[in-house]
Design a protein around this motif. Sequence first.
Motif, short mmCIF file in Angstrom:
data_model
loop_
_atom_site.label_atom_id
_atom_site.label_comp_id
_atom_site.label_asym_id
_atom_site.label_seq_id
_atom_site.Cartn_x
_atom_site.Cartn_y
_atom_site.Cartn_z
N GLU A 1 0.84 -1.35 0.07
CA GLU A 1 0.03 -0.09 -0.12
C GLU A 1 0.99 1.40 -0.07
O GLU A 1 1.89 1.26 0.78
N ARG B 1 -3.00 5.31 1.76
CA ARG B 1 -3.93 4.65 2.39
C ARG B 1 -5.21 5.33 1.92
O ARG B 1 -6.24 4.65 1.47
N SER C 1 -7.48 2.71 -1.95
CA SER C 1 -6.27 2.42 -1.51
C SER C 1 -5.46 2.69 -2.79
O SER C 1 -5.86 2.04 -3.73
#
Length: 490
Positions: free
Chosen positions: A57, A60, A74
């Motif tokens: 990721e 976020r 995301s």
Amino acid sequence: MYIVQIASECAPVAKVGGLGDVVYGLSRELEIKGNCVEIIMPMYDCMRYDHIWGLHEAYRDLWVPWFGGAIHCSVFVGWVHGQVCFFIKPNSGDNFFNRGHYYGALDDHTRFAFFSKAALEFLLKSNKRPDIIHCHDWQTGLLPVMLYEMYKWHGMDHQRVCYTIHNFKHQGIAGANILWATGLNNEGYYFQYDRLQDNFNPLAINYMKAGIVYSNHVTTVSPHHAWEARYSDISCGLGQTLHLHQDKFSGILNGIDYSIWNPEIDNYIPSPYNLESLAEKAKNKKALRERLLLQDNDKPIICFIGRLDDQKGVHLVHHAIYYALNRGAQFVLLGSATEPSINNWFSHEKYHLNQNPDCHLELAFNEELAHLIYAGADMMVVPSNYEPCGLTQMISLKYGTVPIVRGVGGLVSTVFDRDYDQNLPPEKRNGYVFYETDTHALESAMERAIGLYTKFPKEFQALQKQGMAWDFSWNKPGNEYVEIYDHIRA
Ligand code: ADP
């Protein structure tokens, strides 16, 4: 230069056709030339995750404004064979990219309008300010509109957009609601002939037209197709728009990424070979026969690899199978159809030919098998109705597989008839070309190719080598794109 490619495909993680190859290959070439390149694409559930390294990721909580509210996304990042790739993953009930397929949903125009909006929002929020945003095909056509009508006012006023059209057939048509979804709103302003309004349906907006109108430069994927797009009906109603924007429209022939499509270093084929060791190709032919349970004999193998779509001349593909079998050749087909009628048709043929030891029809998308077919076959047919560029004939040339093509679009600029080409000396010619759409035209070209293979094997080998000697790498097209980027930045 800092360049961001925004597209719905990138090979080999998400590839339906040539678009995926181009996004990856061009990005890699631009980076070799010293630029910083990033790719942004949707995070599909059906992607090839095994081709992404270090996926994690990167951002976020990206809230993407949508229909007056916002959708939580995301953003993941990973390396696709060395290229940095960002994947946008919306977390909403709409499930935009968790459909088990890339295209073909009823709400495709909404899915990709959202993707375009999310990509811009990601650039804005993560403070990325590329010199060039390079968008591809209808899926990203609204992006330059949103950039110049909205994001420009939020600090993204230095970004320039290059927009590449890979296929005019799919343009992205939607109603006014998409203006409200993306926040462009102002219906009266956008529903104008010189803005987003479809050239034929006054109640619709056209994404591809939007891309043409709002981008700083527009390309299509071969110079010949750029000409066809302006002067024939191949641009599916956008000819007038291209005419109005002719000063910023050009054609650049796609390249081939020879780090992937090269029989010398191809991991998917059992026996590597090059121009000097062409005899090794026979081992790949044997391996292909073993894999597909074809009988081992002295017949040539003719292949077809591509989407089974009206564009690809499916009637001629079908005819080529039976003509090849009747003329003492073997035939291998690798293709997938999205249209049910074409799928049923070829499924029926597959059933019918199932016991034939000289024929195999593989109705699927299979990247690994494609490599083995390019390496193992002797000839490839590409009888397209239209072909903006076409990559399969260029790949087949590199693998010493002689292309037999219809003279349209990019095929005209890449395949030169061994017997009749007027412009190149015989030692530069590399295949067979026919022009009409009837079966006789196809047969005459196939007959010449099969005849050379069976009666004059040395000459056939010479033709294979002449094809392998051509350079269709990204080097030259890469330079041409850099020139365009420089031009629109100036
Ligand atoms: P298009 O973009 O119109 O589909 P191109 O010739 O430009 O056609 O590019 C096709 C690309 O997709 C090539 O890399 C080809 O090898 C690949 N391809 C097409 N169909 C298949 C399939 N069924 N399985 C594996 N690869 C395929």
